[in-house]
Write a protein that holds these residues in place. Structure first.
Motif: not given
Ligand code: SRM
Ligand code: SRM
Ligand code: SRM
Ligand code: SRM
Ligand code: SF4
Ligand code: SF4
Ligand code: SF4
Ligand code: SF4
Ligand code: SF4
Ligand code: SF4
Ligand code: SF4
Ligand code: SF4
Lengths: 414, 357, 414, 357
Positions: D180, D266-268, D272-273
């Motif tokens: 990711x 990774x972050x929202x 979305x991830x």
């Protein structure tokens, strides 16, 4: 250069050049301190650079008495040439939540490691441990004794609960929606046995992020991801919003249009959020930290199952509890965790992570087993294939008598 | 004789069936406008105007009714007409003044006009109990009951935000291709096949075993005769085994019924094509009018009509408001059955924290 | 009601009520014409409504001489009670492209069917055929003779090429990017043998839509979907755009904000499209048909593999040729189609659709086999798992000699 | 003695390591600002100001250097410091005037300051040839070479549109969790395992066979001794067999190397991830500085830095311009290897006509 070549590691020497701090320099520094292991490590590594292949063998089971984890055994495949690193085991030390230290605490660890090991470390390992890199089997007990004497303990390895980690959270972040550091420390203490004595089908990782920015990458790297969020309204300081606008920020373009649900608006005077459609993505807050903050009715979303691709493909964690309040003693979370471990322990195959188990038995069945109600928040969308299992069907009177089957007739689902 | 037997001649050339105005403006149409519900005009670069009147059809037509359509075509548009990909009938007029008389005659004949533009058009459907051996429900009857209830959305009495496509298939073979409809009505079996005596005479046992996607079929023998047995726990009622072997019927009055699916689309407009997703897992067969099915479909239509933006299809609407909101607004219960557990199940789990709380 | 009940089909009678045209009325009309089959069909159907189960059996193989498809055999399971529909086979008649008819053509079909069958039809079947619903085995040859005598022929059924269908296209649609009707007719004529004599692993459907609105649902329902599109600029009549705006259309909200790539803008005076980022979705054109039209450098995107869910799950077609010019005699398309059939015929399992074959062998291998270069347009995104197959690897000199292996050593990929 | 042996005491309580200002403002921070590259200030509701100076670290640190960090902490911030989830070191200051002297000392020590805000931060990485038996490439060396080349994006000399996260893992186990990352550098094997003599002594043959996801491992026997054989055609080099059995090494100088992946996050935030997707299938190991890897990474960074909008992560950028454009702009060749052929492959095919032509 001359003297560099003379030490016979020209390739690694080259990696001391350049602006980025060099790991080679670190190894050399410790070699210069008289650590023979480090000198030999350097030469064996140079050899790997020439051979384009590693010289470490599969690690055997080594560890400290009474613990099943915390040490990674490592031996090289050129024992005669590099005897000082014939064994070169890793000791995983459970780091303090948030990776906070005092200079004294660091020096304590250094003293211990200078005495019992290579003096090389990873600050920190990818799971979060303070990794002591390289010692011999006979030093494992002594190093453990010294560590515990100074209030340090080992982290996880093997099929156990791994060292949990947490983002800096309330210690230094205005967005923390729960106390990540306290939760991380609390569950670490509560589950000491699960960390030190592998009894699971495979590893289990927990990572605590205070908000959806997820600064410990928990949704990608933790079997259980605990990510802070809120239920009420984003707090807005309109003066500060206007200040951002005046300072030249294009709020409409860079904030509103990037909102995943298009639920925020900039009127030119006011920043308006339709909180009922806000999915708490953090973007507008990230963009205007002085003006916006998460709400005050905060908690966390609990997700399960993230892992690396081996072997069915990588997974991100998926929602199991959309919103949970996060307050000590965190009973609800701990109960859930134990129910999950129980089911996994009973039904998980060897080397099957929780996320793989869920996909194998199906999320619906998993929820039933751990006693959680299905909710639409748990799926991106409902099923799009018609292959619905039903555990029971109806039979007509006669049939029943024939078959003496109960009505409805029951058959466990898969 | 033999020499005269004609084969492989293919269908008649459509060119012989095109009205003169179409021949004249073929490929040179400029734009179209909706004149009124069920009536549109296409204007050619030449300025020519072609009026289309679209009438509802039950699709199952007797020759008597077809001859009536032919009559009307002769009377109002030189005998030219066509059918649509959703099984409506379209009359192709050049004389605007013929529109209303045609509509009047169609009304007498019992064929409402509509389905053009933002409307609910005819329900693409299948054979059901009228002609198929595989059906878990009827097709025509359910369609009739649902469209009787929704006709105002067809004839324009009730305006809606965009197109809404409904399809019905009477079993998982999905001849109605319901897998991509705004609302899909799908007949489902819920009881594993019952192995008939003498299976080995009619069916190739290895084929039968191979036909099962879940490996629920095992070889067996009943008093010496080779046959198969079903592991009922792993059957999900797809009926693929029945498709290859008549001796494995699934149809069952107590367990057959209907499921309802939502949010599929085919067009590439705005959002890429989407599959329909499960809304209502099961409703008992309740002939002749399947009231629960009718109620659920109307409920879903109304929730969408109420909340959707212009042009917004069902699936786009639901994506915007989120599935939890959809279940809340419709009052449909979210159950274990809604959670995918087939091959790609894991990809339908929610793997982010982007949630409304 | 009284007289209705008397005819013994109260449930079906109820379905004659209401505004929507009734199929029951259709069956009754033909019964009234003296078609006994229709009377008995009505009563057997009423019985199904009571029993909640169908009364048709699996169809045996019936057909016309020299053809392997075009007829669906059907028998009821209450032969004694409903002898007139003991056999009740379906004859699939290949419809004219675009479902265009003249009143005479329709009457011809009616005459034939009144003489040789039940008089009941489906106008049309879900694949597009003109479906003649219900006749007996002995009538199949006569009905076929009569049909061909009047220039009609049978469509497909079983493991053959099915009757292709096309949207109304250039005959009545300003958006047709190629001649859907001509292509549909042309391939139908070219592939008569493939339609009439099943020689494939399973069915193969082709559907032709003139633009991405896909009015014959080809992307969802055809093994080969041929969907019109364009390469140049959308044609814009700014006066008409302004007219829409004046008539009250909110162009910014309902058109621009709904553009999937946000590549169009409404300045209040001008509608501006960044055609290089336009993905030809049709939305802006759909919304303002008087003002906008597709470009003039038109052709089609070719996609493969759509099918219903049986048994691995439904599929939409996926891109195999991003853009192909569509002009008679359509050689490029026909060549591609034959190459696909050859590979499918050789490697497809029994009852395996092309889309399933592609997923089984992998799109990459399939492309190689049919001689098409891989292009990023064929995927939504590149692979996200690291499980890459390589067909060969390198060996060192010595190894080779030992193994006498070629360098690089070769191994076919899966 | 035994009684004195301490176990299960867990880590030290982090509270003992928090600076007073953090204790005072714990959970009561109001906002933060970036003061300059590598320096940010967090302001409490109390008005208190905490300055953070973030310095680059090779992660592999000797005790000597760690003691130096401790010294600096004593000199400038009461001995308080922390490490980040990306392995940088952070000094926590209250006295603003100490910032520059600290930065100067760090510079002398060879630790640039930066990585805060829209910047390239440290590369999350793994052991490689320094300590792991499973590595297909080295970790620290590649990281050093890449960051030497990209340091201006870390220290703020070259501003960029948003965060760009790079990670490296030396084998498919992906300890660096590269699945990711905006840019992921992944060590890959490309030669099937070579079965070692005496495998049966070290490994459980059934486990070994079960470990293979593609069923490429079959039981066999070599002159009477039970062992396994590899169906090389169905091996995709995941090394799962090696993880459970040392007698199946895959490491091979001629065939090991590096692949590059892009577009994960990774972050929202906003999107979305997302998983990282394959960009460059294979680059030979070329120590000590892997020039081709460095060149490719820089090329991708520059294409993104050039084209991305503010806050736009790599994956969001590529989704906006489309994958075909990404391959065009980077000049990376699109090959068969880019097309997924694993379990969910079909879901990555393009199933719409929404294309740029
Ligand atoms: C030390 C560390 C890498 C580093 O340099 O930081 C590491 C090193 C190893 N990992 Fe890891 N993993 C490390 C974090 C991870 C992570 C990242 C994370 O935890 O956030 C992952 C990906 C996330 C996950 O868990 O899926 C990870 C996924 C694996 C896997 C694949 C597991 C899977 O289910 O896919 C293996 C293979 C295995 O377990 O057999 C593995 C196995 C290993 C082994 C034990 C090799 C082996 O197969 O025996 C490595 C020992 C190397 C050595 O000799 O020192 N390591 N490993 C990390 C642990 C340090 C610490 O405790 O802080
Ligand atoms: C006649 C017919 C083609 C044929 O050869 O038979 C047809 C004709 C037209 N379609 Fe269609 N479509 C026809 C079936 C379809 C289908 C297929 C289906 O429904 O199974 C689709 C895909 C539906 C889906 O996505 O699930 C379809 C998606 C469209 C769209 C895209 C709508 C959207 O926003 O997604 C348009 C554009 C629009 O309406 O804005 C459209 C537009 C049109 C236009 C306006 C094109 C034109 O300029 O002439 C035609 C008449 C207007 C109208 O609203 O019907 N047509 N159209 C079909 C009429 C079926 C019926 O009796 O109702
Ligand atoms: C008549 C028709 C339904 C209708 O009322 O219109 C129909 C009727 C049958 N279909 Fe179909 N299919 C019909 C269009 C379709 C479509 C829609 C389409 O073609 O656009 C589909 C979905 C798209 C697709 O092909 O996947 C469809 C997917 C199936 C399947 C599933 C195939 C699959 O691969 O998933 C079966 C099962 C089979 O082939 O064994 C099937 C099988 C059948 C059989 C032959 C039943 C059987 O298993 O033997 C049905 C005969 C009913 C009868 O007795 O009359 N029918 N079938 C349609 C053909 C009429 C025509 O020629 O115009
Ligand atoms: C110190 C650290 C947490 C820790 O406990 O160690 C941290 C701290 C902060 N992060 Fe983070 N993040 C940290 C790792 C991460 C990670 C994890 C990772 O990189 O592996 C992520 C997820 C990355 C991803 O999505 O792949 C992360 C995604 C964010 C984001 C979301 C960025 C985005 O647009 O996607 C923000 C918000 C922003 O920067 O606008 C953020 C914002 C912040 C803020 C501004 C929060 C605050 O108000 O204090 C902190 C400092 C600013 C900055 O830019 O670093 N932090 N942050 C980590 C520093 C790592 C480093 O040394 O560079
Ligand atoms: S995850 Fe959220 S709370 Fe934690 S450090 Fe990052 S931004 Fe702050
Ligand atoms: S947090 Fe995200 S979703 Fe909520 S308003 Fe801000 S940008 Fe929109
Ligand atoms: S959907 Fe099933 S029952 Fe209905 S016609 Fe097709 S095959 Fe027959
Ligand atoms: S219905 Fe489907 S799942 Fe059940 S036994 Fe038959 S083939 Fe298997
Ligand atoms: S598919 Fe396109 S060209 Fe064909 S009828 Fe529909 S809108 Fe017109
Ligand atoms: S056709 Fe679609 S993508 Fe192209 S400009 Fe119009 S709305 Fe945008
Ligand atoms: S990624 Fe692979 S090689 Fe690198 S440390 Fe982890 S297991 Fe070892
Ligand atoms: S490397 Fe992976 S695919 Fe190859 S044999 Fe080993 S387990 Fe099987």
């Amino acid at each position: 250069m001359a003297d560099k070549d003379s030490n016979g590691t020209p390739m690694l020497d080259d990696l001391e050049e350049g602006p980025w701090p060099s790991f080679v320099t670190q190894i050399k520094e410790m070699a210069a301190e008289g650590k023979e292991q480090c000198g030999q490590l350097l030469h064996m590594l140079e050899r790997s650079y020439r051979d384009k292949v590693g010289h470490w063998k599969h690690g055997g089971i080594v560890g400290v008495r009474g613990y099943g984890g915390g040490v990674i055994g490592r031996y090289n495949d050129l024992q005669d040439e590099y005897p000082a690193i014939a064994h070169f085991h890793t000791v995983r030390v459970n780091h303090p939540s948030g990776w906070f230290y005092t200079s004294d605490a660091l020096r304590t660890v250094c003293d211990i490691w200078d005495e019992h090991g290579s003096g090389l470390t990873n600050m920190h390992g990818a799971t979060g441990d303070l990794v002591l890199l390289g010692t011999t089997s006979d030093q494992l007990e002594p190093v453990f004794a010294a560590l515990t004497e100074h209030d340090f303990d080992l982290g996880g390895s093997g099929s156990d609960m791994r060292t949990p980690s947490a983002c800096v959270g309330p210690a230094r972040c205005e967005w923390a929606c729960y106390d990540t550091l306290d939760l991380c420390h609390d569950i670490t203490m509560t589950f000491q046995d699960e960390i030190h004595r592998p009894a699971f089908p495979y590893k289990f990782k927990i990572k605590c992020s205070g908000c959806p920015n997820d600064c410990v990458a928990s949704i990608a790297r933790a079997d259980m991801s605990i990510i802070g969020t809120w239920r009420d309204e984003i707090r807005i300081d309109q003066d500060e919003v206007r200040a951002y606008a005046e300072s030249g920020m294009d709020i409409e373009r860079d904030v509103c249009r990037r909102c995943p649900t298009g639920c925020c608006d900039w009127t030119g005077k006011e920043f308006v959020v339709d909180d009922s459609n806000c999915v708490k993505c953090m973007h507008c807050i990230n963009a205007m930290p002085k003006a916006l903050r998460p709400g005050t009715d905060t908690g966390a979303t609990i997700l399960l199952g993230a892992k690396a691709p081996i072997v069915q493909g990588a997974q991100l964690s998926s929602v199991i509890v959309p919103f949970m309040k996060m307050e000590p003693p965190y009973e609800e979370l701990k109960d859930l965790t134990t129910r999950i471990w129980d089911f996994w322990g009973e039904h998980g195959k060897n080397r099957e992570r929780v996320g793989e188990l869920i996909q194998r038995v199906g999320l619906g069945n998993f929820l039933e087993a751990v006693g959680v109600e299905p909710r639409p928040e748990m799926v991106a969308h409902p099923r799009d294939n018609p292959y619905v299992f039903y555990e029971e069907y109806y039979e007509e009177e006669e049939e029943e008598e024939e078959e003496e089957g109960a009505e409805p007739q029951s058959a466990a689902s898969t | 004789m033999e020499t005269q037997r004609r084969t492989d001649i293919g269908p008649p050339d459509f060119r012989n069936f095109l009205p003169p105005i179409v021949k004249a403006n073929y490929g040179k149409w400029k734009y179209h406008e909706i004149v009124k519900p069920g009536v549109m005009v296409h204007v050619g670069e030449s300025g020519d105007k072609l009026f289309t009147v679209r009438a509802a059809s039950p699709r199952l037509l007797g020759t008597k009714r077809i001859r009536k359509f032919a009559e009307l075509a002769d009377r109002y548009c030189g005998g030219y007409l066509r059918f649509t990909s959703r099984h409506n009938v379209e009359f192709l007029l050049t004389d605007e003044s013929n529109i209303d008389p045609l509509i009047a005659d169609l009304a007498t004949l019992g064929h409402p006009v509509g389905g053009i533009g933002p409307a609910i058009s005819n329900i693409v459907h299948t054979q059901g109990w009228v002609h198929c051996h595989s059906a878990a429900t009827d097709a025509s009857g359910v369609v009739k009951a649902v469209m009787d209830d929704l006709h105002e959305y067809f004839d324009g009495t009730k305006p809606i935000p965009g197109k809404l496509r409904i399809a019905l298939a009477c079993c998982l073979n999905m001849c109605g291709a319901v897998h991509c409809s705004d609302i899909a009505i799908l007949g489902v079996h819920r009881r594993p096949p019952r192995v008939q005596k003498g299976l080995n005479k009619t069916c190739e046992i290895p084929n039968v075993i191979a036909a099962c996607p879940t490996g629920a079929i095992r070889p067996a023998s009943a008093d010496g005769v080779p046959t198969v047995e079903i592991d009922e726990e792993s059957c999900m009622f797809c009926a693929n085994c029945f498709s290859v072997c008549p001796a494995l019927p699934l149809a069952d009055p107590l367990n057959d019924g209907i499921s309802i699916w939502v949010g599929g689309k085919v067009s590439n407009a705005r959002h890429e094509p989407m599959f329909s997703k499960l809304a209502v897992p099961f409703i008992d067969n309740d002939p002749p009018r399947w009231p629960e099915v009718v109620r659920n479909v109307r409920n879903i239509v109304e929730v969408w009509a109420e909340g959707a933006r212009p042009h917004e299809r069902m699936g786009e609407f639901i994506e915007r408001i989120g599935w939890p909101k959809f279940f809340e607004l419709t009052g449909i219960e979210f159950t274990k059955q809604h959670i995918d557990d087939y091959r790609y199940a894991g990809l339908s789990y929610k793997r982010s924290t982007q949630l409304r709380h």
